[in-house]
Design a protein around this motif. Sequence first.
Motif, PDB file in Angstrom:
ATOM      1  N   THR A 136      12.164  11.529  18.815  1.00 49.14           N
ATOM      2  CA  THR A 136      10.798  11.985  18.507  1.00 49.14           C
ATOM      3  C   THR A 136       9.902  10.844  18.039  1.00 49.14           C
ATOM      4  N   ASN A 137      10.484   9.628  17.944  1.00 47.20           N
ATOM      5  CA  ASN A 137       9.739   8.451  17.487  1.00 47.20           C
ATOM      6  C   ASN A 137       9.128   8.684  16.101  1.00 47.20           C
ATOM      7  N   THR A 138       9.967   9.150  15.177  1.00 44.95           N
ATOM      8  CA  THR A 138       9.510   9.411  13.811  1.00 44.95           C
ATOM      9  C   THR A 138      10.514   8.843  12.800  1.00 44.95           C
ATOM     10  N   SER A 139      10.057   8.727  11.549  1.00 45.89           N
ATOM     11  CA  SER A 139      10.890   8.239  10.451  1.00 45.89           C
ATOM     12  C   SER A 139      10.793   9.201   9.278  1.00 45.89           C
ATOM     13  N   LYS A 140      11.956   9.565   8.733  1.00 40.37           N
ATOM     14  CA  LYS A 140      12.002  10.439   7.551  1.00 40.37           C
ATOM     15  C   LYS A 140      12.060   9.550   6.311  1.00 40.37           C
ATOM     16  N   LEU A 141      11.178   9.837   5.358  1.00 38.83           N
ATOM     17  CA  LEU A 141      11.008   8.963   4.207  1.00 38.83           C
ATOM     18  C   LEU A 141      11.086   9.719   2.889  1.00 38.83           C
ATOM     19  N   GLU A 142      11.533   9.005   1.851  1.00 40.95           N
ATOM     20  CA  GLU A 142      11.392   9.442   0.464  1.00 40.95           C
ATOM     21  C   GLU A 142      10.444   8.477  -0.216  1.00 40.95           C
ATOM     22  N   LEU A 143       9.511   9.029  -1.009  1.00 39.29           N
ATOM     23  CA  LEU A 143       8.493   8.180  -1.609  1.00 39.29           C
ATOM     24  C   LEU A 143       8.337   8.505  -3.088  1.00 39.29           C
ATOM     25  N   ILE A 144       8.144   7.460  -3.886  1.00 40.03           N
ATOM     26  CA  ILE A 144       7.899   7.608  -5.319  1.00 40.03           C
ATOM     27  C   ILE A 144       6.608   6.868  -5.654  1.00 40.03           C
ATOM     28  N   LEU A 145       5.751   7.512  -6.436  1.00 34.11           N
ATOM     29  CA  LEU A 145       4.459   6.934  -6.772  1.00 34.11           C
ATOM     30  C   LEU A 145       4.475   6.313  -8.166  1.00 34.11           C
ATOM     31  N   ASP A 146       3.898   5.116  -8.285  1.00 31.02           N
ATOM     32  CA  ASP A 146       3.618   4.545  -9.599  1.00 31.02           C
ATOM     33  C   ASP A 146       2.229   4.947 -10.072  1.00 31.02           C
ATOM     34  N   THR A 147       1.387   5.339  -9.124  1.00 29.83           N
ATOM     35  CA  THR A 147       0.020   5.774  -9.431  1.00 29.83           C
ATOM     36  C   THR A 147      -0.244   7.071  -8.675  1.00 29.83           C
ATOM     37  N   GLY A 148      -1.322   7.733  -8.995  1.00 30.46           N
ATOM     38  CA  GLY A 148      -1.599   9.027  -8.377  1.00 30.46           C
ATOM     39  C   GLY A 148      -2.993   9.114  -7.796  1.00 30.46           C
ATOM     40  N   ARG A 149      -3.318   8.226  -6.890  1.00 31.14           N
ATOM     41  CA  ARG A 149      -4.651   8.240  -6.267  1.00 31.14           C
ATOM     42  C   ARG A 149      -4.738   9.355  -5.224  1.00 31.14           C
ATOM     43  N   THR A 150      -5.943   9.837  -5.018  1.00 34.77           N
ATOM     44  CA  THR A 150      -6.178  10.857  -3.999  1.00 34.77           C
ATOM     45  C   THR A 150      -5.722  10.356  -2.629  1.00 34.77           C
ATOM     46  N   HIS A 151      -4.901  11.163  -1.934  1.00 36.13           N
ATOM     47  CA  HIS A 151      -4.403  10.849  -0.583  1.00 36.13           C
ATOM     48  C   HIS A 151      -3.582   9.562  -0.556  1.00 36.13           C
ATOM     49  N   GLN A 152      -2.981   9.181  -1.688  1.00 32.74           N
ATOM     50  CA  GLN A 152      -2.327   7.866  -1.770  1.00 32.74           C
ATOM     51  C   GLN A 152      -1.262   7.651  -0.702  1.00 32.74           C
ATOM     52  N   ILE A 153      -0.305   8.561  -0.600  1.00 34.49           N
ATOM     53  CA  ILE A 153       0.774   8.389   0.380  1.00 34.49           C
ATOM     54  C   ILE A 153       0.208   8.388   1.789  1.00 34.49           C
ATOM     55  N   ARG A 154      -0.727   9.275   2.043  1.00 36.73           N
ATOM     56  CA  ARG A 154      -1.303   9.402   3.383  1.00 36.73           C
ATOM     57  C   ARG A 154      -2.027   8.124   3.802  1.00 36.73           C
ATOM     58  N   VAL A 155      -2.825   7.574   2.894  1.00 35.31           N
ATOM     59  CA  VAL A 155      -3.583   6.358   3.202  1.00 35.31           C
ATOM     60  C   VAL A 155      -2.655   5.148   3.315  1.00 35.31           C
ATOM     61  N   HIS A 156      -1.685   5.061   2.411  1.00 38.18           N
ATOM     62  CA  HIS A 156      -0.772   3.915   2.453  1.00 38.18           C
ATOM     63  C   HIS A 156       0.044   3.883   3.742  1.00 38.18           C
ATOM     64  N   LEU A 157       0.586   5.018   4.149  1.00 37.31           N
ATOM     65  CA  LEU A 157       1.379   5.029   5.381  1.00 37.31           C
ATOM     66  C   LEU A 157       0.497   4.778   6.607  1.00 37.31           C
ATOM     67  N   GLN A 158      -0.707   5.319   6.605  1.00 40.73           N
ATOM     68  CA  GLN A 158      -1.616   5.061   7.724  1.00 40.73           C
ATOM     69  C   GLN A 158      -1.984   3.579   7.795  1.00 40.73           C
ATOM     70  N   SER A 159      -2.037   2.921   6.620  1.00 43.98           N
ATOM     71  CA  SER A 159      -2.435   1.508   6.594  1.00 43.98           C
ATOM     72  C   SER A 159      -1.372   0.589   7.193  1.00 43.98           C
ATOM     73  N   ILE A 160      -0.111   1.067   7.267  1.00 45.52           N
ATOM     74  CA  ILE A 160       0.948   0.263   7.907  1.00 45.52           C
ATOM     75  C   ILE A 160       1.275   0.825   9.294  1.00 45.52           C
ATOM     76  N   HIS A 161       0.349   1.638   9.810  1.00 45.97           N
ATOM     77  CA  HIS A 161       0.439   2.172  11.174  1.00 45.97           C
ATOM     78  C   HIS A 161       1.598   3.162  11.344  1.00 45.97           C
ATOM     79  N   HIS A 162       1.876   3.907  10.269  1.00 43.27           N
ATOM     80  CA  HIS A 162       2.886   4.967  10.326  1.00 43.27           C
ATOM     81  C   HIS A 162       2.331   6.213   9.632  1.00 43.27           C
ATOM     82  N   ALA A 163       1.249   6.738  10.178  1.00 40.15           N
ATOM     83  CA  ALA A 163       0.597   7.909   9.584  1.00 40.15           C
ATOM     84  C   ALA A 163       1.560   9.091   9.549  1.00 40.15           C
TER      85      ALA A 163
END
Length: 288
Positions: A218-245
């Motif tokens: 399916t060309n996908t990756s399953k991830l576990e993520l832990i936040l040090d900060t809690g910005r709005t849409h943080q995980i979504r924006v960070h993953l999109q920024s490395i081209h893995h939305a």
Amino acid sequence: MEFQIQLPDTFQTMDIRTLLEREWLVPRKTRHFLRIRKGVLVNGDVKMFHEEVKSADIVTLKLEKSDYPKVSVLCGNQRFVEVLYEDEHILVVNKPFGMKTHPNQPNETNTLLNHVADYLAKDNQVPYVVHRLDKETSGAILFAKNPFILPILSRMLEKKELHRVYQAIASGIIHKNEFTIDKKIGRDRHDRRKRVIDERGGKRAITHVRLVEVDKQTNTSKLELILDTGRTHQIRVHLQSIHHAIIGDPLYAEKFTSRRLMLHARELSFIHPFTKEQLIIQTNDTLF
């Protein structure tokens, strides 16, 4: 209104003034009235603020309604509430995807806060929001059941003492087993709904990523993520920024290929502020 709390075995002896001011964050005005009304009891006896409390003591606070005015929340429907943990002071529930955490308009009744208000109405309590999840995100979310504990939980959130573990399914094959995304996030000037990487004017945001599994089919990756900060849409924006939305992201993915955003707050852990018990609370459902 009366709160009775037994101090845990690990409690370090201190005077009542320090307990109320620094540990329990009781507002100055409320502390003043507690002192005037002799509203602090230890093991059933009225105590002065200079007197000490120790482990296993039972502290009772006799409060007036005016000390913590009750807020008003419209009731929704408690059948939407899936309780993961509950005690006298806190409630953790599993938020469905597609449901807002709280209302944005005064007459809304179809948010999680409204449904939790209906659940607590039987005990004449109202919920207080401690942290939020995006409408599109599902998972564990913490509410305070009274205004007394709310500032304590808010301080724990600010000091990063509330630990959240997320699951996500991202587009593309990620090759690193573990890595950290440290990129500042700010508002998108062209779309008020969105956030963007903004290294000059944004706020610092740190996301730790662990690769769980890749699916080449399916060309996908399953991830576990832990936040040090809690910005709005943080995980979504960070993953999109490395081209893995994230799969199914209506704002940040190039292709909307899922019925939902594949992001889930799987686990919430923290030290209970009164019992000092380590709580690890997980949802019954997972993304993978």
